[in-house]
Design a protein around this motif. Structure first.
Motif, PDB file in Angstrom:
ATOM      1  N   GLN A 155      99.807   0.515 -39.787  1.00 24.78           N
ATOM      2  CA  GLN A 155      98.900   1.296 -40.632  1.00 24.78           C
ATOM      3  C   GLN A 155      99.581   2.560 -41.142  1.00 24.78           C
ATOM      4  O   GLN A 155      99.445   2.931 -42.320  1.00 24.78           O
ATOM      5  CB  GLN A 155      97.637   1.655 -39.848  1.00 24.78           C
ATOM      6  CG  GLN A 155      96.744   0.465 -39.525  1.00 24.78           C
ATOM      7  CD  GLN A 155      95.599   0.837 -38.602  1.00 24.78           C
ATOM      8  OE1 GLN A 155      95.607   1.903 -37.971  1.00 24.78           O
ATOM      9  NE2 GLN A 155      94.603  -0.036 -38.516  1.00 24.78           N
ATOM     10  N   ARG A 156     100.333   3.219 -40.258  1.00 27.57           N
ATOM     11  CA  ARG A 156     101.021   4.443 -40.655  1.00 27.57           C
ATOM     12  C   ARG A 156     102.095   4.166 -41.692  1.00 27.57           C
ATOM     13  O   ARG A 156     102.296   4.940 -42.633  1.00 27.57           O
ATOM     14  CB  ARG A 156     101.612   5.130 -39.426  1.00 27.57           C
ATOM     15  CG  ARG A 156     102.114   6.532 -39.682  1.00 27.57           C
ATOM     16  CD  ARG A 156     102.295   7.315 -38.410  1.00 27.57           C
ATOM     17  NE  ARG A 156     103.199   6.688 -37.477  1.00 27.57           N
ATOM     18  CZ  ARG A 156     102.835   6.185 -36.296  1.00 27.57           C
ATOM     19  NH1 ARG A 156     101.570   6.246 -35.920  1.00 27.57           N
ATOM     20  NH2 ARG A 156     103.716   5.631 -35.496  1.00 27.57           N
ATOM     21  N   ARG A 166     101.846   7.022 -49.899  1.00 28.97           N
ATOM     22  CA  ARG A 166     101.774   8.461 -50.126  1.00 28.97           C
ATOM     23  C   ARG A 166     102.739   8.890 -51.231  1.00 28.97           C
ATOM     24  O   ARG A 166     103.886   8.435 -51.279  1.00 28.97           O
ATOM     25  CB  ARG A 166     102.117   9.209 -48.831  1.00 28.97           C
ATOM     26  CG  ARG A 166     101.923  10.715 -48.916  1.00 28.97           C
ATOM     27  CD  ARG A 166     101.924  11.318 -47.531  1.00 28.97           C
ATOM     28  NE  ARG A 166     103.233  11.276 -46.899  1.00 28.97           N
ATOM     29  CZ  ARG A 166     104.108  12.283 -46.948  1.00 28.97           C
ATOM     30  NH1 ARG A 166     103.819  13.388 -47.615  1.00 28.97           N
ATOM     31  NH2 ARG A 166     105.278  12.170 -46.348  1.00 28.97           N
ATOM     32  N   GLN A 187     100.397   3.675 -45.013  1.00 23.09           N
ATOM     33  CA  GLN A 187      99.974   4.962 -45.550  1.00 23.09           C
ATOM     34  C   GLN A 187     101.157   5.768 -46.087  1.00 23.09           C
ATOM     35  O   GLN A 187     101.068   6.411 -47.128  1.00 23.09           O
ATOM     36  CB  GLN A 187      99.239   5.763 -44.473  1.00 23.09           C
ATOM     37  CG  GLN A 187      97.903   5.162 -44.059  1.00 23.09           C
ATOM     38  CD  GLN A 187      97.324   5.854 -42.840  1.00 23.09           C
ATOM     39  OE1 GLN A 187      97.958   6.713 -42.228  1.00 23.09           O
ATOM     40  NE2 GLN A 187      96.099   5.468 -42.485  1.00 23.09           N
TER      41      GLN A 187
END
Length: 335
Positions: A129-130, A137, A133
């Motif tokens: 998930q990170r 970004r 993201q």
């Protein structure tokens, strides 16, 4: 030896293969990595159990941190565990006294058994998930000077990564120095006194058993328990567990790094902070537009580390970064 090694999971090894594999396994604290199986400790005995690698689903580190974990005043009060998950869902947790032994064991598995995941299922999900993201970004546009600094720091990191033993020694000796500085010397001598009393009680217990004086077995058991407990707690003052020896280890680690960095023109870090994680966090500060120059990014790294205390919750990945470098900054008081 083999008959006292208990299998975990659904498979077992033939006694002759188990005997050879266990005797030649690479030992890391109370556990070991063989060619055929992973050897795990019980509460009292090292390498008491074994799990064939065919039954291992995943292996990972779990860290429990006490209240004073990241404070500037206290020591790094953590408990490190190796967690092994079998294919049948059974989970075995092993406590280690030294976290670097867990890391070394996991690195061994990474090299020799790359199919085995080294993260928990929850951590794998969080990391995915990170990563998603992070990919989505929009990073701020960097100036030419900032890009040059990122390139410079990346080159320095690559040079440093050629000698992991040097920066590893820096990190380990800084941790030992920090723990020693924050430990009350009286505790060490109290532990020594308890061990001596335990030995005396054990000897009296043996004497009482031989002479049938009564209660001898209790003196023996409690005396031996005190000796084993404090002898294994790593608090007794010894030739390698005293302030002078630990200070010398830290100075030697800094001196060795200093000599290595002489081969690199204008290295962007003082030798006492020379670790790939420090450079990674400096690069991150520039990429996030929090700094432009190397000096500014180092200042940001110091400020970030100083903000991390017992009230801050961090992910495992950042925890590993912090534990690798924060002791070096603490023992040098962020100079």
């Amino acid at each position: 030896m083999v008959s006292y090694t208990i299998p975990l999971g659904g498979s077992t090894l033939p006694p002759d293969i188990l005997k050879t594999d266990k005797s030649s396994c690479r030992k890391y604290g109370p556990c070991g990595v063989g060619e055929k199986a992973l050897y795990l400790n019980s509460f009292y005995l090292d390498r008491r159990y074994y799990i064939p690698f065919s039954d291992v689903q995943r292996v990972f580190k779990r860290v429990a941190m006490s209240k004073g974990g990241f404070t500037g005043r206290g020591i790094f009060a953590t408990l490190s565990y190796l967690v092994v998950v079998c294919d049948d869902g059974m989970e075995k947790q092993c406590l280690f006294k030294h976290e670097e032994q867990v890391d070394a064991l996991l690195e061994d598995i990474r090299q020799h058994h790359p199919r085995i995941p080294l993260l928990s299922a929850a951590m794998e999900k969080k990391r995915a998930q990170r990563a998603a993201q992070e990919a989505a970004r929009i990073r701020p546009a960097l100036t030419k000077e900032a890009l040059q600094q990122v390139h410079r720091l990346s080159k320095a990191r690559a040079y440093l990564e050629e000698r992991p033993a040097l920066y590893g020694a820096l990190s380990r000796s800084a941790k030992a120095k920090r723990v020693n500085e924050c430990s009350n010397p009286a505790y060490r001598w109290a532990a020594l006194a308890i061990v001596l009393l335990g030995m005396a009680a054990a000897l009296y217990g043996v004497y009482a058993i031989v002479t049938k004086a009564g209660f001898g077995i209790y003196f023996t058991l409690f005396g031996l328990a005190g000796v084993f407990l404090f002898a294994s707690a790593n608090v007794l003052p010894t030739g390698r567990n005293n302030r002078r020896y630990i200070e010398r280890q830290w100075r030697d680690a800094c001196d060795n790094m200093e000599r290595f960095l002489k081969g690199y023109s204008n290295f962007p870090l003082p030798a006492r902070y020379a670790h790939p994680v420090t450079l990674t966090r400096m690069i991150r500060a520039i990429e996030d537009a929090r700094a432009v120059t190397g000096d500014e990014s180092l200042r940001i790294v110091k400020e970030d580390l100083q903000k991390i205390n017992s009230s801050v919750t961090v992910e495992q990945e950042e925890y590993d970064e912090i534990m690798a470098i924060k002791p070096m900054f603490l023992v040098e008081e962020y100079r």
